[in-house]
Design an enzyme around this catalytic site. Structure first.
Site, short mmCIF file in Angstrom:
data_model
loop_
_atom_site.label_atom_id
_atom_site.label_comp_id
_atom_site.label_asym_id
_atom_site.label_seq_id
_atom_site.Cartn_x
_atom_site.Cartn_y
_atom_site.Cartn_z
CG ASP A 189 -1.86 1.18 1.24
OD1 ASP A 189 -2.89 1.11 0.56
OD2 ASP A 189 -1.54 2.18 1.92
CE1 TYR A 212 0.80 7.63 3.04
CE2 TYR A 212 1.30 5.47 2.16
CZ TYR A 212 0.45 6.31 2.84
OH TYR A 212 -0.74 5.83 3.33
CE LYS A 271 -3.65 4.85 0.85
NZ LYS A 271 -2.24 4.38 0.84
CG HIS A 299 -4.43 9.87 0.44
ND1 HIS A 299 -3.06 9.98 0.40
CD2 HIS A 299 -4.70 9.25 1.61
CE1 HIS A 299 -2.53 9.46 1.48
NE2 HIS A 299 -3.50 9.01 2.25
#
Length: 316
Positions: free
Chosen positions: A42, A47, A76, A114
Site C-alpha cells: 500500500d 508518502y 493513492k 486519498h
C-alpha cells in the site's frame, strides 16, 4: 487469503503499508516482505517514496522472486495532486501516470482518492502544501467529489488501473459516491481498530459491496504514539489477556480480529521481526466470544490524525 472485490479482482487480506518508510530502508523491507509471503503493498503519492518502492519492485521482478501478476499494488492520489483543481480529466490521468512511472509499473491494482477534499493545484508530481499565507488550507469550492470520481472512472477504461476506491470517506460521502458512480468504489480505506471500530461504516460498506481496508489496524502503535501522542490499544489489558490465552502477541490478536471482520489489514513496520510477526496470523482463530470481548473495548477513539501531517484537520 484474499477478498474478492466487487469487480471480481482478488485483494490479499494482509498487506504492508509503506507510510513513513525511508528510502534507504524500503528496498530491504519490500524484498524481505515478499520472501515472507506478502503480496500486497500500500503506497501513496503523499508518502513521497513511490520512486524508492518502484526500484525495490523492479529488483524483485528482475531477480525472479515474484512476478508482477502475483502482486497487488495500491497507491493513492495526492491530497495536493489529484484532489486539486480538476478543470479537466487530464490532471487525473497525468497524476496516475506519474505514480505509475515512479513505481515502474504498467498498471495499478488499486487507485484511491486519498482524502475527500479539493485544494489549490500545485502541479502534477508535486506534493506541496496548499496552505495559504493566512495558514488556512486553500480549498477549492468549485470542484465536487463527483467530478473527481468520474475522472477516476476513466482510468479504468483506459487500462491504467484495475480497481478504484476511496479513502477516509464517512457513511454520507460513501453513500453519495455510490449514487453518482458508474464504476462503484471497490474499496474504502479507513482508520479502524479495536479502539475505533466504526461498525456502522464498516457494515454499510460491506453491505454495499465495498471492501474495507484498515490503514491503521494496530491503532496507536508505537509510530503513531510517537508521531501524534496517542494512546495505544496494544497496551489494553483485555487485549493483553487474549494474547496470553492464545499465546500470541497483542498485535497478532488485533490483526486477527481485523481479518475476522472481513477487513483488509495493512500494518506498517520497518522491523524484520515485526514484519514476520504481523504476517503469521493465519494459524489460529478467535472464538465468537472473544470477538465480542474485543467489541467491548471500543473507545470511539481516533489514533491516526494524518491531517496533522499537512497542518490541517480534515476530521474536525
Amino acid at each position: 487469503m484474499a477478498i474478492t472485490l466487487n469487480n471480481g479482482f482478488k485483494m490479499p487480506i494482509i498487506g504492508l503499508g509503506v507510510w513513513r518508510m525511508e528510502g534507504k530502508d524500503i528496498r530491504d523491507l519490500i524484498i524481505n516482505a515478499i520472501k515472507i509471503g506478502y503480496r500486497h503493498f500500500d503506497c501513496a503519492a503523499d508518502y513521497k517514496n513511490e520512486a524508492e518502492v518502484g526500484e525495490a519492485l523492479a529488483e524483485a521482478f528482475r531477480s525472479g522472486i515474484v512476478k508482477r501478476e502475483d502482486l497487488f499494488i495500491t497507491t493513492k492520489a495526492s491530497i495536493f495532486r489529484i484532489l486539486q483543481i480538476l478543470f479537466h480529466h487530464g490532471h487525473v490521468v497525468e497524476a496516475c501516470k506519474d505514480s505509475l512511472k515512479k513505481l515502474q509499473l504498467d498498471y495499478l491494482d488499486l487507485y484511491l482518492v486519498h482524502f475527500p477534499v479539493a485544494t489549490k493545484h500545485t502541479g502534477v508530481g508535486a506534493t506541496d502544501s496548499a496552505i495559504g499565507e493566512d495558514g488556512v488550507l486553500d480549498i477549492d469550492t468549485t470542484i465536487s467529489l463527483e467530478t473527481t470520481w468520474h475522472a477516476m472512472e476513466d482510468l479504468v477504461s483506459m487500462g491504467l488501473v484495475r480497481s478504484i476506491g476511496i479513502s477516509n470517506y464517512d457513511i454520507f460521502l460513501t453513500r453519495d459516491c455510490l449514487a453518482y458512480s458508474k464504476v462503484k468504489p471497490a474499496v474504502n480505506q479507513i482508520e479502524t481498530h479495536p479502539y475505533f471500530q466504526r461498525d456502522s461504516l464498516v457494515n454499510f460498506c460491506q453491505k454495499h459491496g465495498i471492501c474495507v481496508t484498515a490503514h491503521t489496524p494496530l491503532g496507536g502503535a508505537v509510530a503513531n504514539t510517537e508521531w501524534f501522542g496517542t494512546v495505544s490499544c496494544l497496551d489494553d489489558p483485555v487485549l493483553k489477556g487474549l494474547a496470553e490465552k492464545y499465546k500470541k502477541t497483542v498485535a497478532q490478536i488485533v490483526l486477527r480480529w481485523g481479518i475476522q471482520r472481513n477487513t483488509v489489514i495493512i500494518p506498517k513496520t520497518s522491523k524484520l521481526e515485526r514484519l514476520e510477526e504481523n504476517f503469521h496470523v493465519f494459524d489460529f482463530e478467535l472464538t465468537k466470544e472473544d470477538m465480542d470481548t474485543i467489541k467491548s473495548v471500543d473507545r470511539k477513539y481516533r489514533t491516526n490524525q494524518p491531517a496533522r501531517f499537512w497542518g490541517i484537520d480534515l476530521f474536525a
